[in-house]
Write a protein that holds these residues in place. Sequence first.
Motif, short mmCIF file in Angstrom:
data_model
loop_
_atom_site.label_atom_id
_atom_site.label_comp_id
_atom_site.label_asym_id
_atom_site.label_seq_id
_atom_site.Cartn_x
_atom_site.Cartn_y
_atom_site.Cartn_z
N LEU A 67 77.96 -4.55 69.67
CA LEU A 67 76.83 -5.26 70.27
C LEU A 67 77.15 -5.66 71.70
O LEU A 67 76.28 -5.64 72.58
CB LEU A 67 76.49 -6.49 69.43
CG LEU A 67 75.21 -7.24 69.80
CD1 LEU A 67 74.00 -6.32 69.67
CD2 LEU A 67 75.04 -8.46 68.93
N GLU A 68 78.40 -6.04 71.93
CA GLU A 68 78.85 -6.38 73.28
C GLU A 68 79.88 -5.35 73.71
O GLU A 68 81.02 -5.36 73.24
CB GLU A 68 79.45 -7.79 73.32
CG GLU A 68 78.43 -8.89 73.04
CD GLU A 68 79.05 -10.27 73.05
OE1 GLU A 68 78.51 -11.16 73.71
OE2 GLU A 68 80.10 -10.45 72.38
N LYS A 69 79.48 -4.46 74.58
CA LYS A 69 80.37 -3.40 75.06
C LYS A 69 80.01 -3.06 76.49
O LYS A 69 78.83 -2.86 76.81
CB LYS A 69 80.27 -2.17 74.17
CG LYS A 69 81.19 -1.03 74.60
CD LYS A 69 81.24 0.09 73.57
CE LYS A 69 79.91 0.79 73.40
NZ LYS A 69 80.01 1.94 72.48
N PHE A 93 91.82 -9.54 74.72
CA PHE A 93 91.72 -10.53 75.78
C PHE A 93 90.66 -11.57 75.42
O PHE A 93 89.64 -11.23 74.81
CB PHE A 93 91.33 -9.86 77.11
CG PHE A 93 92.38 -8.94 77.67
CD1 PHE A 93 93.31 -9.40 78.58
CD2 PHE A 93 92.44 -7.61 77.27
CE1 PHE A 93 94.29 -8.56 79.10
CE2 PHE A 93 93.40 -6.76 77.77
CZ PHE A 93 94.33 -7.23 78.69
N ARG A 94 90.93 -12.81 75.79
CA ARG A 94 89.96 -13.88 75.60
C ARG A 94 89.02 -13.95 76.81
O ARG A 94 89.35 -13.48 77.90
CB ARG A 94 90.67 -15.22 75.42
CG ARG A 94 91.53 -15.31 74.16
CD ARG A 94 90.66 -15.24 72.94
NE ARG A 94 91.45 -15.36 71.72
CZ ARG A 94 90.93 -15.25 70.51
NH1 ARG A 94 89.65 -15.01 70.36
NH2 ARG A 94 91.70 -15.37 69.43
N ASP A 197 85.19 -12.54 74.47
CA ASP A 197 86.36 -12.20 73.65
C ASP A 197 86.22 -10.76 73.17
O ASP A 197 85.18 -10.37 72.62
CB ASP A 197 86.45 -13.12 72.43
CG ASP A 197 86.74 -14.56 72.81
OD1 ASP A 197 87.11 -14.79 73.97
OD2 ASP A 197 86.60 -15.44 71.94
N GLY A 198 87.25 -9.97 73.36
CA GLY A 198 87.15 -8.57 72.94
C GLY A 198 88.46 -7.84 73.12
O GLY A 198 89.52 -8.42 73.34
N MET A 199 88.37 -6.51 73.02
CA MET A 199 89.55 -5.66 73.17
C MET A 199 89.21 -4.43 73.99
O MET A 199 88.04 -4.03 74.09
CB MET A 199 90.12 -5.26 71.82
CG MET A 199 89.27 -4.26 71.06
SD MET A 199 90.15 -3.55 69.64
CE MET A 199 90.63 -5.00 68.74
N VAL A 200 90.25 -3.85 74.56
CA VAL A 200 90.09 -2.62 75.33
C VAL A 200 89.93 -1.47 74.33
O VAL A 200 90.78 -1.25 73.47
CB VAL A 200 91.31 -2.38 76.24
CG1 VAL A 200 91.15 -1.08 77.01
CG2 VAL A 200 91.48 -3.56 77.19
N THR A 201 88.83 -0.75 74.44
CA THR A 201 88.60 0.39 73.55
C THR A 201 88.84 1.72 74.25
O THR A 201 88.90 2.76 73.59
CB THR A 201 87.15 0.36 73.01
OG1 THR A 201 86.22 0.32 74.11
CG2 THR A 201 86.93 -0.88 72.15
N GLU A 219 86.81 0.82 79.04
CA GLU A 219 85.73 0.23 78.26
C GLU A 219 86.27 -0.99 77.52
O GLU A 219 87.40 -0.99 77.03
CB GLU A 219 85.19 1.26 77.27
CG GLU A 219 83.94 0.87 76.52
CD GLU A 219 83.45 1.99 75.63
OE1 GLU A 219 82.50 2.70 76.01
OE2 GLU A 219 84.06 2.19 74.56
N PHE A 220 85.43 -2.03 77.44
CA PHE A 220 85.82 -3.29 76.80
C PHE A 220 84.71 -3.70 75.85
O PHE A 220 83.52 -3.65 76.20
CB PHE A 220 86.04 -4.35 77.88
CG PHE A 220 86.57 -5.66 77.36
CD1 PHE A 220 87.87 -5.78 76.93
CD2 PHE A 220 85.75 -6.78 77.29
CE1 PHE A 220 88.37 -6.99 76.46
CE2 PHE A 220 86.23 -7.98 76.82
CZ PHE A 220 87.55 -8.09 76.41
N ALA A 221 85.08 -4.08 74.59
CA ALA A 221 84.05 -4.38 73.59
C ALA A 221 84.51 -5.53 72.71
O ALA A 221 85.70 -5.75 72.50
CB ALA A 221 83.77 -3.15 72.73
N ALA A 222 83.50 -6.27 72.18
CA ALA A 222 83.78 -7.31 71.18
C ALA A 222 84.12 -6.63 69.87
O ALA A 222 83.45 -5.68 69.47
CB ALA A 222 82.57 -8.22 71.01
N PRO A 223 85.19 -7.10 69.14
CA PRO A 223 85.66 -6.36 67.97
C PRO A 223 84.93 -6.64 66.67
O PRO A 223 85.20 -5.99 65.67
CB PRO A 223 87.13 -6.82 67.87
CG PRO A 223 87.10 -8.21 68.40
CD PRO A 223 86.04 -8.24 69.48
#
Length: 377
Positions: A67-69, A93-94, A197-201, A219-223
């Motif tokens: 949803l958040e990417k 990452f926060r 808050d998310g991770m590097v995808t 790319e960065f997305a919420a997990p």
Amino acid sequence: MFMKKIPSIIIAVLIVAAGIIVGRILSSGNNDAESNPPRAAKPLPVTSVVNSEVSRQIEMTGRVRALEKIELYAEVSGVFLDAARPFREGSVFRKGETLLRIDDRVYRNSVQSAKSSFLNQLTLLLPDLMIDFPDEAHRWKSYIDAFRIGLPVRPLPEPFSDRLRQYIAARDIYATYYDIKSMEETLEKYRLRAPFDGMVTDSEVNPGMLVRNGQRIGEFAAPDRFELAASAGIGEVTYLHEGQEVRLVSDVLEEALTGRIARVNQAVDSDTQTVGVYIEFSDPRVKDGMYMTAVLDSEVPGAVRLPRSLLQQGERIYALQDSTMILLDIDPVVVEGMDAIVRGIADSTVLLAEPVEGVYPGMPVSPGMLKFQPSFR
């Protein structure tokens, strides 16, 4: 004389032989009649209709997406540098933490130089203000005293008169101030921070690599927040509403998840004749790109469920009217496997309960031919 008797003998033999053959045929026919007596007429299986709310399941399959990417692109040029943690797939990452850095030493020196020149302008302005605007000079002196080259430039003191505003503008104070603010904004682009808050995808850079303006970095997305983009038939849109709760199932998950319909697109895809349905949910076990099926339990009011095999041309069914079989027009709602949910049949209407060979419109039916079965509901 002897020659004349031969044809008469042959004729007599043929007559006797014919009699024997006919007798055997008649005897065989009687035996068949005795072994296969006439069959009684098979009763017609019929049933009555009781309309009610019919439960049905709407299944929608689609692909899961975060949803958040966001995709990350460089807005400045320079050498790529890692932050506190490497910018690699799977790194978490926060919100607000630095994702990555681009070497900004050269540009930062330019910003510092511009601030130094601006401070010099302000210092030269102060004596003139003390002479022409003594009531305002103290506010500008306090601003200059608090000025720090290493810190972001603070907003300028607001002038109390148009005359003072024009006086300051004539000395390019405002133009220089906004030039420096623009440089500060550009300087911030050398450091990318996590918007949530998310991770590097996806990562497409390595430390020490020269990146250019406009280059894709990753790319960065919420997990754990996702959206299922599914499709539903045009006829099913009536039963889909924002906020409805649905079950989400997948072959890779042992139990169903729960989601809610966030949006229903009203535009129809001309190729598939479907509409988009978007379902939001949260679960850390789900991965971006998975395929899932959403199941919605709904009720069809004023309808009846019956075997699909009874439908004629898809929109008609055999019914009994005044001791005569007719083809009754119906409104098919949906076909589910071997069943069909239809509307448009009045309560207590007598329908053919099973497909029967030989039935035709206008066929007369006597009460003795009917065999009633449990009602369709």
